[in-house]
Design a protein around this motif. Sequence first.
Motif, PDB file in Angstrom:
ATOM      1  N   HIS A 187       0.829  -1.206   0.000  1.00  0.00           N
ATOM      2  CA  HIS A 187       0.000   0.000   0.000  1.00  0.00           C
ATOM      3  C   HIS A 187       0.863   1.254   0.000  1.00  0.00           C
ATOM      4  CE1 HIS A 187       0.423  -0.847   4.377  1.00  0.00           C
ATOM      5  NE2 HIS A 187       0.504   0.475   4.482  1.00  0.00           N
ATOM      6  N   CYS A 188       0.258   2.320  -0.515  1.00  0.00           N
ATOM      7  CA  CYS A 188       0.926   3.618  -0.589  1.00  0.00           C
ATOM      8  C   CYS A 188       1.280   4.103   0.815  1.00  0.00           C
ATOM      9  CB  CYS A 188       0.018   4.648  -1.253  1.00  0.00           C
ATOM     10  SG  CYS A 188      -0.176   4.437  -3.024  1.00  0.00           S
ATOM     11  N   PRO A 189       2.364   4.850   0.933  1.00  0.00           N
ATOM     12  CA  PRO A 189       2.721   5.405   2.235  1.00  0.00           C
ATOM     13  C   PRO A 189       1.574   6.238   2.796  1.00  0.00           C
ATOM     14  CG  PRO A 189       4.442   5.834   0.611  1.00  0.00           C
ATOM     15  CD  PRO A 189       3.279   5.256  -0.122  1.00  0.00           C
ATOM     16  N   GLY A 190       1.174   5.940   4.019  1.00  0.00           N
ATOM     17  CA  GLY A 190       0.135   6.704   4.680  1.00  0.00           C
ATOM     18  C   GLY A 190      -1.280   6.437   4.206  1.00  0.00           C
ATOM     19  N   ASN A 191      -1.463   5.465   3.314  1.00  0.00           N
ATOM     20  CA  ASN A 191      -2.812   5.176   2.822  1.00  0.00           C
ATOM     21  C   ASN A 191      -2.999   3.670   2.639  1.00  0.00           C
ATOM     22  OD1 ASN A 191      -5.316   5.042   1.662  1.00  0.00           O
ATOM     23  ND2 ASN A 191      -4.907   6.544   0.067  1.00  0.00           N
ATOM     24  N   PRO A 192      -3.360   2.949   3.701  1.00  0.00           N
ATOM     25  CA  PRO A 192      -3.493   1.495   3.606  1.00  0.00           C
ATOM     26  C   PRO A 192      -4.632   1.026   2.711  1.00  0.00           C
ATOM     27  CG  PRO A 192      -4.161   2.271   5.775  1.00  0.00           C
ATOM     28  CD  PRO A 192      -3.588   3.455   5.054  1.00  0.00           C
ATOM     29  N   LYS A 193      -5.485   1.921   2.252  1.00  0.00           N
ATOM     30  CA  LYS A 193      -6.572   1.522   1.363  1.00  0.00           C
ATOM     31  C   LYS A 193      -6.210   1.676  -0.111  1.00  0.00           C
ATOM     32  CE  LYS A 193     -10.194   2.121   4.643  1.00  0.00           C
ATOM     33  NZ  LYS A 193     -11.597   1.922   4.686  1.00  0.00           N
ATOM     34  N   SER A 194      -5.043   2.216  -0.399  1.00  0.00           N
ATOM     35  CA  SER A 194      -4.578   2.377  -1.779  1.00  0.00           C
ATOM     36  C   SER A 194      -3.490   1.328  -2.015  1.00  0.00           C
ATOM     37  CB  SER A 194      -4.042   3.794  -1.976  1.00  0.00           C
ATOM     38  OG  SER A 194      -3.696   4.009  -3.318  1.00  0.00           O
ATOM     39  N   GLU A 195      -3.892   0.186  -2.605  1.00  0.00           N
ATOM     40  CA  GLU A 195      -3.016  -0.982  -2.675  1.00  0.00           C
ATOM     41  C   GLU A 195      -2.797  -1.472  -4.112  1.00  0.00           C
ATOM     42  OE1 GLU A 195      -4.105  -3.361   1.356  1.00  0.00           O
ATOM     43  OE2 GLU A 195      -5.692  -3.223  -0.145  1.00  0.00           O
ATOM     44  N   VAL A 196      -1.711  -2.207  -4.268  1.00  0.00           N
ATOM     45  CA  VAL A 196      -1.412  -2.911  -5.513  1.00  0.00           C
ATOM     46  C   VAL A 196      -0.842  -4.276  -5.133  1.00  0.00           C
ATOM     47  CG1 VAL A 196       0.897  -1.880  -5.739  1.00  0.00           C
ATOM     48  CG2 VAL A 196      -0.295  -2.753  -7.776  1.00  0.00           C
ATOM     49  N   ALA A 197      -1.222  -5.285  -5.911  1.00  0.00           N
ATOM     50  CA  ALA A 197      -0.791  -6.658  -5.632  1.00  0.00           C
ATOM     51  C   ALA A 197       0.137  -7.162  -6.721  1.00  0.00           C
ATOM     52  CB  ALA A 197      -2.008  -7.573  -5.533  1.00  0.00           C
ATOM     53  N   PHE A 198       1.028  -8.059  -6.346  1.00  0.00           N
ATOM     54  CA  PHE A 198       1.929  -8.714  -7.288  1.00  0.00           C
ATOM     55  C   PHE A 198       1.916 -10.208  -6.973  1.00  0.00           C
ATOM     56  CE2 PHE A 198       3.345  -4.366  -6.805  1.00  0.00           C
ATOM     57  CZ  PHE A 198       3.376  -3.955  -8.133  1.00  0.00           C
ATOM     58  N   LEU A 199       1.813 -11.004  -8.012  1.00  0.00           N
ATOM     59  CA  LEU A 199       1.627 -12.448  -7.907  1.00  0.00           C
ATOM     60  C   LEU A 199       2.588 -13.142  -8.859  1.00  0.00           C
ATOM     61  CD1 LEU A 199      -0.238 -14.998  -7.234  1.00  0.00           C
ATOM     62  CD2 LEU A 199      -1.636 -14.231  -9.156  1.00  0.00           C
ATOM     63  N   THR A 200       3.204 -14.234  -8.409  1.00  0.00           N
ATOM     64  CA  THR A 200       4.054 -15.007  -9.313  1.00  0.00           C
ATOM     65  C   THR A 200       3.178 -15.811 -10.271  1.00  0.00           C
ATOM     66  OG1 THR A 200       4.209 -16.845  -7.755  1.00  0.00           O
ATOM     67  CG2 THR A 200       5.973 -15.209  -7.680  1.00  0.00           C
ATOM     68  N   PRO A 201       3.626 -15.995 -11.502  1.00  0.00           N
ATOM     69  CA  PRO A 201       2.846 -16.785 -12.444  1.00  0.00           C
ATOM     70  C   PRO A 201       2.869 -18.273 -12.097  1.00  0.00           C
ATOM     71  CG  PRO A 201       4.885 -16.030 -13.470  1.00  0.00           C
ATOM     72  CD  PRO A 201       4.837 -15.448 -12.088  1.00  0.00           C
ATOM     73  N   HIS A 202       1.857 -18.963 -12.585  1.00  0.00           N
ATOM     74  CA  HIS A 202       1.778 -20.425 -12.498  1.00  0.00           C
ATOM     75  C   HIS A 202       1.753 -20.962 -11.073  1.00  0.00           C
ATOM     76  CE1 HIS A 202       2.494 -20.002 -16.742  1.00  0.00           C
ATOM     77  NE2 HIS A 202       3.673 -19.465 -16.510  1.00  0.00           N
ATOM     78  N   HIS A 203       1.256 -20.158 -10.128  1.00  0.00           N
ATOM     79  CA  HIS A 203       1.189 -20.661  -8.754  1.00  0.00           C
ATOM     80  C   HIS A 203       0.021 -21.646  -8.650  1.00  0.00           C
ATOM     81  CE1 HIS A 203       0.853 -20.832  -4.393  1.00  0.00           C
ATOM     82  NE2 HIS A 203       2.142 -20.556  -4.422  1.00  0.00           N
ATOM     83  N   PRO A 204       0.229 -22.819  -8.038  1.00  0.00           N
ATOM     84  CA  PRO A 204      -0.815 -23.851  -8.006  1.00  0.00           C
ATOM     85  C   PRO A 204      -2.096 -23.448  -7.266  1.00  0.00           C
ATOM     86  CG  PRO A 204       1.078 -24.493  -6.654  1.00  0.00           C
ATOM     87  CD  PRO A 204       1.466 -23.246  -7.386  1.00  0.00           C
ATOM     88  N   SER A 205      -2.033 -22.441  -6.433  1.00  0.00           N
ATOM     89  CA  SER A 205      -3.236 -22.023  -5.707  1.00  0.00           C
ATOM     90  C   SER A 205      -4.177 -21.181  -6.569  1.00  0.00           C
ATOM     91  CB  SER A 205      -2.853 -21.220  -4.462  1.00  0.00           C
ATOM     92  OG  SER A 205      -2.329 -19.958  -4.839  1.00  0.00           O
ATOM     93  N   GLN A 206      -3.698 -20.756  -7.720  1.00  0.00           N
ATOM     94  CA  GLN A 206      -4.465 -19.833  -8.553  1.00  0.00           C
ATOM     95  C   GLN A 206      -5.091 -20.544  -9.753  1.00  0.00           C
ATOM     96  OE1 GLN A 206      -4.851 -16.505  -7.499  1.00  0.00           O
ATOM     97  NE2 GLN A 206      -3.970 -17.566  -5.754  1.00  0.00           N
ATOM     98  N   GLY A 207      -6.250 -20.062 -10.138  1.00  0.00           N
ATOM     99  CA  GLY A 207      -6.910 -20.593 -11.325  1.00  0.00           C
ATOM    100  C   GLY A 207      -6.207 -20.153 -12.600  1.00  0.00           C
TER     101      GLY A 207
END
Length: 131
Positions: free
Chosen positions: A43-63
């Motif tokens: 999340h952005c500094p000072g704003n926990p509601k402004s977020e971005v996610a990063f995910l590795t490809p081909h992870h078995p938990s993901q569809g």
Amino acid sequence: MNTEKMKINGGIITDKLAETRAFYMDQLGFQVTFDSDWFCLLHCPGNPKSEVAFLTPHHPSQGELFQKPFKGDGVFFTIEVDNVDEVYAKIRAKGVNIALDIRDEEWGDRHFAVTDPNGIGIDFVTHNPRS
């Protein structure tokens, strides 16, 4: 649909999770909301509601929808700040490569841009609407 309760978080599937995490945290000051070896939510500094996610490809938990890595084109983030000149000075001092030097636009915005390890353009802007 109750739109007052909606929130959006963007996400990028990347082979460069460690480099991406380090860039956003060390260079841009983002903070960890959640972190693992295959997924991180920052999340952005000072704003926990402004977020971005990063995910590795081909992870078995993901569809299948969340398996293919980002190819590096056609995505940008805009980060609104109160004082873009101050942010520009701090980021330059850290040695981050500036992809678009700071400038004023005819519609009133002042901004500059960098790129993250995935090639995503990050535009830092202070909105100054012209009257």
